[in-house]
Write an enzyme that holds these catalytic residues in place. Structure first.
Site, short mmCIF file in Angstrom:
data_model
loop_
_atom_site.label_atom_id
_atom_site.label_comp_id
_atom_site.label_asym_id
_atom_site.label_seq_id
_atom_site.Cartn_x
_atom_site.Cartn_y
_atom_site.Cartn_z
N GLY A 1 0.87 -1.16 -0.30
CA GLY A 1 -0.31 -0.10 -0.05
C GLY A 1 1.16 0.78 -0.03
O GLY A 1 1.52 1.64 -0.50
N SER A 2 0.11 2.38 0.75
CA SER A 2 0.79 3.57 1.22
C SER A 2 2.88 3.49 0.98
O SER A 2 3.19 4.79 0.64
CB SER A 2 0.49 4.69 1.68
OG SER A 2 -1.36 4.62 1.45
N THR A 3 3.23 2.60 1.67
CA THR A 3 4.48 3.05 1.89
C THR A 3 5.34 2.37 1.14
O THR A 3 6.73 3.07 1.00
CB THR A 3 4.98 1.82 3.53
OG1 THR A 3 4.21 0.26 2.93
CG2 THR A 3 4.62 1.99 5.07
#
Length: 710
Positions: free
Chosen positions: A288-290
């Site tokens: 995801g956003s990492t």
């Protein structure tokens, strides 16, 4: 019937005797001259007993030489049923000492054969008690077993051994060759009963002890990680969770904790799915956003975007083949790239990813080590899942840019994070600092190793500043650590299932480093499938990062800067209240390691009486053990041993400090020869190393103090 004359009979007897003598002489000559060597070897084989002498397996230490895993002597109890006189009587005597049922022992003592194993891993005291019984036909084989000083701590990383002391998992397996040593041999001449013949010479080739491992892990930092994992599990009941801490400049792993965990000394009592799968290296998940950290790094390095470039987010973006929504479906409106990073805005990252293009983005995905093994010092590792570049569509490129349609492992994500933090160098992650011989000499030292430069130092600094805004102004506020600059990124991703995504199943994560301007630590928190309503990385993972980073930075004595800005509406963390104990019952304090007077006082304060074995020194043993619930006014037996008789004058036992004030804890530690490193205020709630651990004098004990309830 006629008989031969007497003289002829004598001649016949004499001739027969001579013939018999010649035959015997010939036979003996044949045996001696022709078969002599062969028969001599056969006789030696029967007479000479060849015993294998097993070496002591090496010890595993943390970076500060605290014992993590060591070998302790034990015995296997063997019986020869053929010479056991009264099986029923002897079974009744043996069973209580081995903590086994009499019928079980009886069955073994009446079985066929001359070698029956009664029990493995019997300690020295029990062995001595069995020997005193004087049972003919009872034998003992000296062995050793692995003892974990902090049971359950870093279980997947340390691993475990089998019954033959062979490493089966973790570092015990990866470094089995170094740890196990070399077997020796003992040759002795024995009689028919296997006893050594008197006045015979034995030949002994001594075993070579195994080498020791000194890890990069810091036991105290590992304690912080284990503590936060316990909190995460208690509050969120995830299917699995990982927290890792590394030195981004060297690639040294300072801590690696996982859930679910197990007791390495009793690993076979747990399901194989727990002890056989280290989620830090074997769990593939969509980050995801990492993963947006990688997209931003590629964009800045390639110069396809500036911090001030403007974007517009209506809450979604249309890409060939579908519509992709922002996590905030109301949209962020007009924003700069820097603001898009802070907001973790999907449409901004997708536009940037498409602008980078497939060829260049894949260059950085590969450059940061995704889709490849990291080479960490553990036996098994997944490579993650990266789609073949040639098959990637525009929609794939869009979703990869925001951390979907790509799978990583926690160690891969941590390694990439270290590269962003340290100036762009992709370091080799490692868990072992050195291999030392049993006498302390360094056999092999593992130097920090950089594989390649992925991004420039300038890009690294620029990206670090953007990630600081994520913590100060964006989705990562829960990861803020007062007094330090923190850079990081939250992540919330759905779990793939059957070509789509599973409903209601998420992976929450946070990847960050601090101090951002001169990083000492990089921390990854990954929590898979949390339950209870919370699933965003900002809610589940970021608070765990904050606690681990805060305590680790203070433990490392990294200077704080109280003048640094704080997030808007920042509220200081409150400490959880201790669990009360029912008024009619009391928890027995752990007084092992206490000087006698302090032990008696601690028991008195808790409402117990102390009964002594010994006159002076420190408490070496207590019954019942600390943590037992006992009626107030009960008696605790404490065994006191003078320091001079322990044989370990340079080592002391860490006392249990829980419930003490800073002053009292400091005075007690000073009295036993240890130093206090406190943080927080109030009463001692947690400590590292744990009570009962043996430390060298002048070692430091870290203690967390919390305000008393009410």
């Amino acid at each position: 019937m006629k008989f031969l004359p007497k003289k002829y009979r004598l001649v016949a007897i004499l001739a027969g005797s001579v013939l018999l003598f010649v035959i015997l002489l010939g036979r003996l000559s044949w045996l001696q001259l022709v078969k002599g060597e062969e028969l001599s070897q056969m006789a030696s084989g029967i007479r000479v007993k060849d015993e294998v002498l097993k070496p002591v397996r090496g010890t595993i230490y943390d970076r500060n030489r605290n014992e993590l895993v060591t070998s302790v002597p034990v015995n296997s109890v063997i019986a020869d049923p053929s010479i056991i006189g009264d099986p029923a009587k002897e079974a009744a005597r043996i069973a209580p000492l081995l903590d086994m049922k009499t019928g079980e022992i009886m069955k073994k003592l009446t079985s066929k054969g001359q070698y029956v194993l009664l029990k493995n891993n019997v300690d020295a005291d029990t062995t001595d008690s069995l020997k005193k019984l004087g049972i003919n036909g009872l034998f003992f084989e000296e062995k050793s077993r692995r003892s974990f000083r902090q049971p359950g701590m870093a279980a997947h990383m340390l691993g475990f051994v089998g019954l033959d002391n062979e490493g089966l998992n973790g570092l015990e397996k990866s470094f089995d060759k170094e740890l196990r040593g070399v077997t020796g041999t003992l040759l002795i001449e024995t009689d028919a009963q296997g006893r050594q013949l008197p006045q015979t010479v034995s030949r002994r080739i001594p075993p070579v002890p195994g080498s020791d491992l000194v890890l990069t892990m810091d036991q105290s930092i590992q304690f912080f990680v284990e503590r936060e994992l316990d909190r995460v599990v208690q509050e969120n009941s995830p299917s699995r969770a990982v927290i890792m801490v590394a030195d981004p400049k060297t690639g040294e792993i300072l801590a690696m904790g996982t859930r679910p965990t197990f007791d390495p000394e009793n690993w076979n009592k747990y399901p194989q799915s727990i002890w056989d799968k280290n989620p830090a290296t074997l769990y593939n998940y969509e980050p995801g956003s990492t993963f947006k950290i990688i997209t931003a790094a590629a964009a800045l390095e390639e110069g396809v975007v500036k911090e001030t470039d403007r974007f517009y987010d209506p809450g979604y973006i249309q890409v060939k083949g579908g519509k992709i929504y922002c996590w905030d479906r109301s949209g962020h409106g007009a924003e700069s790239f820097a603001e898009g990073v802070a907001n973790s805005c999907n449409p901004v990252y997708i536009q940037v990813g498409l602008k980078i293009g497939r060829e260049k983005l894949y260059r950085y995905i590969n450059g940061f080590g995704f889709g490849q093994s990291t080479g960490i010092d553990l036996p098994w590792e997944e490579k993650g899942v990266v789609k073949t570049k040639e098959k990637v569509t525009e929609l794939d490129l869009a979703t990869i840019s925001i951390g979907q349609s790509v799978s990583v492992t926690p160690v891969q994500m941590l390694r990439a994070l270290c590269a962003v933090a340290n100036g762009g160098r992709l370091m080799q992650l490692h868990l072992v600092k050195s291999v030392n011989s049993s006498d302390g000499k360094v056999v092999k030292y593992f130097e920090p190793e950089s594989d390649r430069q992925v991004i420039s130092e300038a890009t690294s600094r620029q990206l670090s500043k953007l990630l600081q805004k994520v913590v100060l102004e964006g989705t990562g506020k829960s990861a803020f650590v007062e007094g330090y600059r923190v850079a990081g990124k939250t992540g919330t991703a759905q779990v793939p299932e059957h070509g789509g995504y599973a409903q209601g199943r998420y992976v929450a994560s946070f990847a960050g480093f601090a101090p951002a301007d001169d990083p000492r630590i990089a921390v990854l928190v990954m929590v898979a499938e949390p339950k209870g309503g919370k699933y965003y990385g900002s809610e589940v993972a970021a608070p765990a990062f904050q606690a681990v980073a805060r305590d680790t930075l203070r433990y490392l004595r990294v200077p704080e800067d109280p003048a640094l800005p704080v997030p808007k509406d920042y509220i200081k963390e409150t400490n959880p209240a201790p669990v009360p104990v029912a008024s009619t019952k009391r928890v027995v304090p752990n007084v092992v390691g206490f000087p006698l007077d302090d032990a008696l006082q601690a028991l008195k304060t808790a409402g117990f009486y102390g009964r002594l074995e010994g006159k002076q020194g420190s408490v070496s043993e207590q019954k019942p053990p600390g943590g037992t619930i006992l009626d107030r006014g009960g008696t605790v037996l404490i065994k006191v041993s003078p320091a001079s008789t322990t044989g370990l004058k340079d080592q002391v036992v860490v006392p249990d400090l829980r419930g003490m004030t800073v002053k009292k804890a400091g005075m007690l530690l000073e009295e036993v020869g240890l130093n206090l490193n406190p943080y927080g205020s109030g009463l001692a709630a947690r400590q590292s190393p744990a009570p009962g651990t043996k430390l060298s004098r002048n070692s430091t004990v870290i203690v967390e103090f919390v305000p008393p309830r009410g």
